[in-house]
Design a protein around this motif. Structure first.
Motif, short mmCIF file in Angstrom:
data_model
loop_
_atom_site.label_atom_id
_atom_site.label_comp_id
_atom_site.label_asym_id
_atom_site.label_seq_id
_atom_site.Cartn_x
_atom_site.Cartn_y
_atom_site.Cartn_z
N LEU A 1 0.82 -1.20 0.00
CA LEU A 1 0.00 0.00 0.00
C LEU A 1 0.86 1.26 0.00
CD1 LEU A 1 -2.38 -1.77 0.37
CD2 LEU A 1 -3.09 -0.44 2.33
N SER A 2 0.32 2.31 -0.54
CA SER A 2 1.03 3.60 -0.48
C SER A 2 0.83 4.20 0.90
CB SER A 2 0.50 4.53 -1.55
OG SER A 2 -0.72 5.09 -1.12
N GLY A 3 1.62 5.21 1.22
CA GLY A 3 1.55 5.84 2.54
C GLY A 3 0.14 6.29 2.89
N GLY A 4 -0.50 6.97 1.97
CA GLY A 4 -1.84 7.47 2.25
C GLY A 4 -2.85 6.35 2.41
N GLN B 1 3.82 -6.41 -9.53
CA GLN B 1 3.38 -7.79 -9.64
C GLN B 1 3.49 -8.41 -8.26
OE1 GLN B 1 2.78 -10.00 -12.67
NE2 GLN B 1 1.86 -10.98 -10.86
N THR B 2 2.39 -8.91 -7.73
CA THR B 2 2.49 -9.59 -6.43
C THR B 2 1.75 -10.90 -6.49
OG1 THR B 2 0.66 -8.24 -5.68
CG2 THR B 2 2.85 -7.64 -4.89
N GLY B 3 2.45 -11.93 -6.10
CA GLY B 3 1.85 -13.26 -6.01
C GLY B 3 1.23 -13.66 -7.34
N CYS C 1 -1.63 7.09 -6.21
CA CYS C 1 -1.59 7.13 -7.67
C CYS C 1 -0.23 6.70 -8.21
CB CYS C 1 -1.92 8.53 -8.19
SG CYS C 1 -0.59 9.71 -8.00
N GLY C 2 0.80 6.73 -7.38
CA GLY C 2 2.09 6.27 -7.87
C GLY C 2 3.22 7.27 -7.68
N LYS C 3 3.04 8.22 -6.81
CA LYS C 3 4.07 9.25 -6.63
C LYS C 3 5.33 8.68 -5.97
CE LYS C 3 1.22 11.72 -4.18
NZ LYS C 3 0.09 10.77 -4.23
N SER C 4 5.11 7.91 -4.91
CA SER C 4 6.29 7.33 -4.25
C SER C 4 7.00 6.37 -5.18
CB SER C 4 5.87 6.59 -2.98
OG SER C 4 5.32 7.51 -2.06
N PHE D 1 12.42 9.89 2.50
CA PHE D 1 11.32 8.98 2.25
C PHE D 1 10.03 9.47 2.90
CE2 PHE D 1 15.14 6.53 1.79
CZ PHE D 1 14.89 5.76 0.68
N GLN D 2 8.93 9.00 2.34
CA GLN D 2 7.63 9.38 2.88
C GLN D 2 7.50 8.97 4.35
OE1 GLN D 2 4.37 7.78 0.63
NE2 GLN D 2 2.89 9.17 1.54
N ASN D 3 7.99 7.77 4.64
CA ASN D 3 8.00 7.30 6.02
C ASN D 3 9.39 7.56 6.58
OD1 ASN D 3 7.66 5.99 8.42
ND2 ASN D 3 7.70 3.93 7.53
N SER E 1 -5.41 9.83 -11.34
CA SER E 1 -5.50 8.68 -10.45
C SER E 1 -4.78 7.48 -11.06
CB SER E 1 -6.97 8.29 -10.25
OG SER E 1 -7.67 9.36 -9.69
N ARG E 2 -4.55 6.49 -10.23
CA ARG E 2 -3.84 5.29 -10.67
C ARG E 2 -4.54 4.61 -11.82
NH1 ARG E 2 -4.30 2.73 -6.22
NH2 ARG E 2 -6.14 1.65 -6.95
N PRO E 3 -3.92 4.15 -12.85
CA PRO E 3 -2.50 4.35 -13.15
C PRO E 3 -2.20 5.79 -13.56
CG PRO E 3 -3.59 3.20 -14.95
CD PRO E 3 -4.60 3.32 -13.86
N1 LIG Z 1 5.82 -2.82 -3.07
C1 LIG Z 1 4.63 -2.76 -3.66
N2 LIG Z 1 4.05 -3.90 -4.08
C2 LIG Z 1 2.84 -3.88 -4.67
N3 LIG Z 1 2.12 -2.77 -4.87
C3 LIG Z 1 2.63 -1.60 -4.45
C4 LIG Z 1 3.90 -1.55 -3.82
N4 LIG Z 1 4.16 -0.26 -3.52
C5 LIG Z 1 3.08 0.44 -3.93
N5 LIG Z 1 2.16 -0.35 -4.49
C6 LIG Z 1 0.88 0.07 -5.07
O1 LIG Z 1 1.18 1.03 -6.03
C7 LIG Z 1 0.27 2.10 -5.98
C8 LIG Z 1 1.02 3.40 -5.89
O2 LIG Z 1 1.77 3.44 -4.72
P1 LIG Z 1 2.63 4.69 -4.34
O3 LIG Z 1 3.23 4.43 -3.01
O4 LIG Z 1 3.54 5.02 -5.43
O5 LIG Z 1 1.50 5.80 -4.19
P2 LIG Z 1 1.62 7.32 -3.81
O6 LIG Z 1 1.22 8.10 -4.96
O7 LIG Z 1 2.93 7.59 -3.19
O8 LIG Z 1 0.48 7.44 -2.70
P3 LIG Z 1 0.45 8.27 -1.33
O9 LIG Z 1 0.18 9.65 -1.67
O10 LIG Z 1 -0.72 7.63 -0.63
O11 LIG Z 1 1.74 8.03 -0.67
C9 LIG Z 1 -0.63 1.84 -4.80
O12 LIG Z 1 -1.89 1.45 -5.29
C10 LIG Z 1 -0.01 0.70 -4.06
O13 LIG Z 1 -0.99 -0.18 -3.63
#
Ligand SMILES: Nc1ncnc2c1ncn2[C@@H]1O[C@H](COP(=O)(O)OP(=O)(O)OP(=O)(O)O)[C@@H](O)[C@H]1O
Ligand SMILES: Nc1ncnc2c1ncn2[C@@H]1O[C@H](COP(=O)(O)OP(=O)(O)OP(=O)(O)O)[C@@H](O)[C@H]1O
Ligand SMILES: [Mg+2]
Ligand SMILES: [Mg+2]
Lengths: 256, 266, 314, 256, 266
Positions: free
Chosen positions: B139-142, E15-17, E46-49, E84-86, E214-216
């Motif tokens: 999951l992403s942070g949010g 890709q997971t599992g 959405c995928g920023k991290s 990092f975010q965290n 939004s994602r993607p």
């Molecule tokens: N290691 C991972 N394995 C599988 N899916 C992941 C992984 N990391 C992130 N995701 C998925 O990828 C998507 C984007 O994650 P990401 O952390 O890039 O979001 P973000 O834009 O940083 O969100 P936020 O603002 O909540 O931090 C999310 O739907 C998340 O579930």
């Protein structure tokens, strides 16, 4: 698919390489059997006594597993007690360490005298005594180093220490627990064999080893050792399967 | 049943090692009547998270008392829901099982399926539909923060403590969740304590906003939010709300002892 | 039928054949006894087992019993039947490494496991034969490595039990004619060897059981002497990975060197010569400091021996 | 202050309680010395041979410590290799487990024959062989379960695996590492004594145990076991002190 | 020396599992010229991290290329600073030693003392004076975030990647840090990538704001921020800035496919 195959092939390959190295070492040094038997000597010895191997392996295995089971129960108990209470930790640790620094081989006669003739019980007892410590240590460390953020999740709900243990601490420390279990499994094996060798009562692979010794049948002795190793590996894979089921989450993706 | 929260003359200092104790809370007084929602704002490191720990019974004050429903807090209670600032999820459980966790602790006559259903419903409400069976690390942070929010709500707590629950969310998701919280509160009333850095959030959600000073935190200012219960995002653009936001901003400035700038509507 | 657990001092080897034969040929049953035989881990394991009453009867080295009773005066254990009239304590050397006689030991390397029973008697042996200990280089070895060390020529001789060490060396490929066995009892050692021991509390209450047991053992010895192969087979039946020829050989060596000695052939099995035993006690005192005054009567009693005609081995 | 005193008093108290229980057990059952000696019997035996105890304890201790040191080096090496590479893990684990399931007592003669007469070396070798596994397991688990967030801190800077190991993985797993070290320390002790008892060469506490056995001096035998326990506890406290220094951060405040 | 960052046609899916791959980035194109600062905003999850991990070389895209200074990213580089975010800090190190960590990795001819001094200076700038020798667990959430920011800056990186670096901070501390970042950038220029949920923050700090859908995630909208380099908080209240904020808000609404509300100045 290919990764599963790999998981199977790699250990096999490693074992084969090891056997070849061993054979070579013996051949290169021209060591006689009584110094070190080579895998090619060991196989005939094994084949000759294969029925005994099967029977005795089972004897050794079940007693090891029972001893290990006991070690898990008692080890987790001690681990929990020491993990949650600093006082108990400083009280019990030295005693346990002292107890564990005593070679169990020297305790075998004492045990055998106290519980005369109860061979199975004695064997299980020694297997247990030799193997519970790593489990106690790992559980106690797992608990005492548990991050407070994790505990707080349940603590804030008024959960009891026991609940916190079951829901958070135990799952969180499962990888370490299983690591300790792998160590303990091999120790329990050693315990069982110790009893079978030191205090012979005609059963188990330890007894077969002894027979080999009496007859100066060195290939047989080495064959027993190999059988022990194989059983140990078997037990290890059982632990691995349990680990995959219960603590698979902890495995981190290694490289991408 | 929501209960009142009262914090009376609370002082707290952290003692670590041989160092001087670090005073964090200094004579704090806050009263939250039953079923009301109080937001606390204050500078980083002033002691807000400490306050949440005191209310939840995870920590006890050096001086003063914290009471829930008139009774002093002696230990954590299962009727409290708490979302921590750092949304820790249990790595070995799927998201939905993380959310369901409090229901495993709290006595409840729900069946296993009912629990899962409730958790799934909450996850859907915060926009995590489809992620129920993922691992936290996916999951992403949010998204984690939202899962953690669900966890704090799942057992219908009487008292809800939220420590910056929307910090990692974008403005729109955040506003959606404000409205969600408003709706939930109407259906399942609780007494709420919200730590936030977002003044609009505090005005939208709370009945009362408490401004804390820098560490050691004292109550600097208390604002009663007399907006209607059924606020919308647009309520924040009413002159009354705009004025409240300006007042808060000003009070915070004073609390932090900053040079007075032109007070502007955020 | 009386149940009578019996503990050996060591594992199931050829020399244990008499007891197994007594079982298989029904001698114990004739005495209304049901005997279960357990292996042991040395005399020091067997003696306490009998002293605590865990086993009413056992088989152990009498010299160990002497020390045990000295350390634990009043322990309810005593010897009732001597089996090894000559102890198997020996020095086994290799002619090819210059060991043919006792005197050759001077200037050679002797491999000895420190806790070895034979090694414990070596000072007496040396004294009786005028050996200068300072001229013998003693190499401490472990039991498992003792014979291999000699086989590899790392030492010139080893201390050990005549039948065990000798046989092990043959098994390791040392030619028989290259081996010299110096049985210490042939060179001035007065010590006795292994005896049947009993728990005295039990024996006093059940004298007829003990006598019956000893009677059956004597029969077993006769059977073993008559047909060593059958004796060895009785052992192998309990020790599945064993080798019949080897155990038969071991049994023959034990019978010939230790059990059926000239004295036994003349006087019968089981009793001791008190005068010799007193000398043995003196010899023990060479290497062991007695805490108390050892007395023959607490160590050995002939009270339970069956009638002497039953003990004649001819 | 008072907490330091407590840290000292509690273990002492626990040991005293244990000794009293033991004495009582023996007294209550009227067990003779040759079944189980009591602490009051053991003391005179110890006092009589105190010079030997001092000398032999030192023999045993230094060889144990050297063996343990070797075990740490090799164990960490294997742990790192297995922790960082999944392939190496699946190749090496079964071999190591198999090796560890073999009772070391049976390997003593083999070692003794290969390195004839090098008693110190042999003893250290056995102590090492028996004790490196727990360390390897704990390090490998520590590494393979290291949270990626932690690794990322350094990975993002292009740090090598080795650097990540030193700066992050090792410190992070120190508590588990020290737990394993406690287990290994007691095992190393057992290894040393095994060699001293099975392949005697006239030194170490194992030899003293043997002497007691030859003379049927049971109190002396028990005194040796106690001495072993005490040495084990001593070694344990050395490990604890090292742990306090290097991994004190991991100890969580227990209760408030 | 700051280098350019270019993201070309990047696609990525997790890709997971046995599950379906989860597409996260879909044909993303962003170019950040040398020494410029780009902010990326977008809905939670959405995928920023993911984007930050691609730029730093911790992750490699399924398709497309990420280049730093024209060279494709094959591995992480020591000239990158990342918050990092965290904000994970190493529990066994004091705060200052956490900050100093990158200097232990990166080749540098600084002495031990100089390193500590630099770390201490940064800590002071973010308001953590007096906490240098505390353990991470003794810090509040916002304080940790600031320490993590210092860690990303301490080795004067050429490329700075910040993933919601001010999320846990109150408005005033946040504004202080904006100004700090502005000043640091002038003294030690770097190319910056900032993930944020705060539109004012993006406009204050960045030369270009990218709005993701939004994602993607796709690039929904790119805004060039033509405010002067030496912005102050007041610059945000200039009509130009206000208009930009309004545009951004509108674009985000569109990106998320929400009902069009009255476009208001935040
Ligand atoms: N290691 C991972 N394995 C599988 N899916 C992941 C992984 N990391 C992130 N995701 C998925 O990828 C998507 C984007 O994650 P990401 O952390 O890039 O979001 P973000 O834009 O940083 O969100 P936020 O603002 O909540 O931090 C999310 O739907 C998340 O579930
Ligand atoms: N466990 C602890 N031990 C010692 N000091 C602590 C501890 N927890 C917090 N502190 C200190 O107490 C002060 C207040 O911390 P707290 O977490 O309550 O702040 P906060 O208001 O929540 O800040 P933020 O908005 O940054 O989260 C900080 O200065 C912090 O250093
Ligand atoms: Mg906080
Ligand atoms: Mg993110």
């Amino acid at each position: 698919m290919s990764s599963k195959l790999k998981n199977l092939l790699i250990p096999l390959l490693a074992i084969v390489v090891f056997l070849i190295l061993w054979e070579w070492l013996v051949w290169f040094n021209q060591w006689p059997n009584y110094k070190m038997a080579s895998p090619s000597d060991v196989w005939p010895a094994f084949w000759q006594y294969k029925a005994l191997f099967a029977k005795y392996s089972w004897d050794t295995l079940w007693r090891t597993v029972v001893g290990l089971g006991l070690a898990v129960v008692v080890g987790v108990f001690f681990g929990v007690v020491m993990g949650f209470s600093k006082t108990m930790r400083s009280a019990l640790y030295p005693l346990l360490v002292g107890f564990n620094a005593i070679p169990k081989a020297t305790l075998v006669p004492v045990i055998a005298l106290i519980f005369v003739g109860q061979h199975d019980f004695n064997t299980v007892l020694i297997a247990f005594m030799i193997s519970f410590f790593p489990i106690a240590v790992s559980v106690s460390i797992g608990l005492s180093t548990l991050e407070p953020e994790y505990q707080d999740i349940l603590k804030a709900l008024g959960a009891s220490k026991l609940t916190i243990f079951w829901k958070i601490a135990l799952p969180k420390t499962l990888p370490e627990f299983f690591g300790a279990l792998k160590v303990s499994a091999t120790l329990a094996f050693i315990g069982t064999n110790l009893m079978e060798i030191v205090e012979p009562h005609g059963r188990g692979l330890g007894h077969l080893f002894d027979s080999g010794k009496i007859n100066a049948d060195y290939p047989l002795m080495f064959a027993v050792l190999i059988a022990l190793a194989v059983l140990g590996i078997l037990l290890y894979y059982i632990v691995v399967i349990l680990e995959k089921i219960f603590a698979g989450w902890a495995e981190r993706p290694s490289d991408h | 049943m929501p209960v009142s929260i009262s914090i009376e003359g609370v002082k707290h200092a952290y003692q670590t090692g041989q160092q001087q104790p670090l005073p964090v809370l200094d004579d704090l007084n806050i009263t939250i009547p039953e079923g009301k929602f109080t937001a606390v704002v204050g500078p980083s490191g002033c002691g807000k998270s400490t306050l949440t720990r005191l209310v939840s019974g995870l920590l006890f004050p050096n001086e003063g008392t914290v009471s829930l429903g008139g009774e002093p807090v002696k230990a954590p209670r299962s009727t409290v829901g708490m979302a921590f600032q750092n949304p820790v999820l249990l790595e070995w459980r799927s998201i939905i099982q993380n959310v369901v966790l409090p229901l495993e602790i709290v006595k409840s006559e729900l069946t296993h399926n009912q629990r899962l259903k409730r958790a799934a419903k909450l996850l859907k409400m915060v926009g995590l539909e489809g992620f129920e069976h993922k691992r936290p690390s996916e999951l992403s942070g949010g998204m984690r923060q939202r899962a953690s929010l669900c966890r704090s709500l799942v057992h219908n707590p009487d008292v809800l403590i939220l420590d910056e629950p929307f910090g990692a969310l974008d403005a729109f998701t955040r506003e959606d969740l404000w409205q969600l919280m408003r709706d939930i509160k109407i259906k399942q009333p609780f007494t709420g304590l919200l730590i936030t850095h977002d003044l609009r959030e505090s005005v939208f959600l709370a009945d009362q906003v408490v401004v804390l000073s820098s560490r050691p935190a004292k109550t600097q200012f208390v604002l009663d939010v007399d907006l209607p219960e059924d606020r919308t995002i647009n309520s924040l653009y009413t002159p009354k709300a705009v004025e409240m936001l300006a007042t808060l901003r000003e009070q915070i400035e004073i609390a932090q002892g900053r040079k007075e700038e032109v007070a502007d509507v955020e | 039928e009386v149940k009578l657990p019996f503990t050996l001092d060591w594992k199931f080897e050829g020399p244990s054949a008499p007891y197994f034969l007594a079982v298989d040929n029904g001698h114990f049953a004739d005495q209304d006894l049901s005997v279960e035989i357990s292996a042991g881990q040395g005399s020091l394991d067997a003696i306490p087992k009998v002293a605590t009453g865990a086993y009413p009867v056992g088989f152990a080295d009498i010299n160990s019993l002497v020390k045990f009773l000295d350390q634990n005066p009043g322990a309810p254990v005593t010897a009732v039947m001597m089996i090894y009239d000559k102890p198997p304590f020996a020095v086994v050397g290799r002619k090819s490494q210059g060991i043919s006689t006792v005197a050759d030991l001077e200037g050679s390397v002797l491999g000895a496991p420190p806790p070895d029973g034979a090694w414990a008697q070596f000072p007496v042996f040396a004294k009786e034969n005028g050996l200068d200990m300072s001229k013998i280089k003693v190499e401490p070895v472990g039991f498992p490595t003792r014979e291999p060390m000699l086989a590899e020529g790392k030492v010139d001789s080893v201390t050990g039990f005549s039948f065990s060490s000798y046989l092990n060396l043959v098994r390791l490929g040392v030619p028989e004619e290259d081996l010299t066995t110096l049985l210490m009892a042939d060179y001035g050692l007065a010590l006795y060897g292994n005896a049947i021991i009993v728990n005295t509390d039990y024996a006093e209450k059940n004298p007829e059981v003990i006598t019956g047991f000893l009677t059956a053992v004597a029969e077993g010895v006769k059977d073993a002497a008559a047909d060593p192969m059958a004796g060895a087979q009785a052992v192998i039946d309990r020790n599945p990975a064993g080798n019949v020829e080897l155990e038969a050989w071991r049994l023959k060596l034990a019978l010939q060197d230790s059990i059926l000695t000239d004295y036994v052939m003349a006087n019968g099995l089981g009793d001791i010569d008190v005068e010799r035993f007193e000398k043995a006690l003196e010899q023990i005192a060479v290497t062991y400091e007695f805490k108390g005054e050892p007395s023959v009567s607490t160590i050995f009693t002939d009270a339970y021996l069956p009638a002497s005609e039953l003990l004649m081995m001819k």
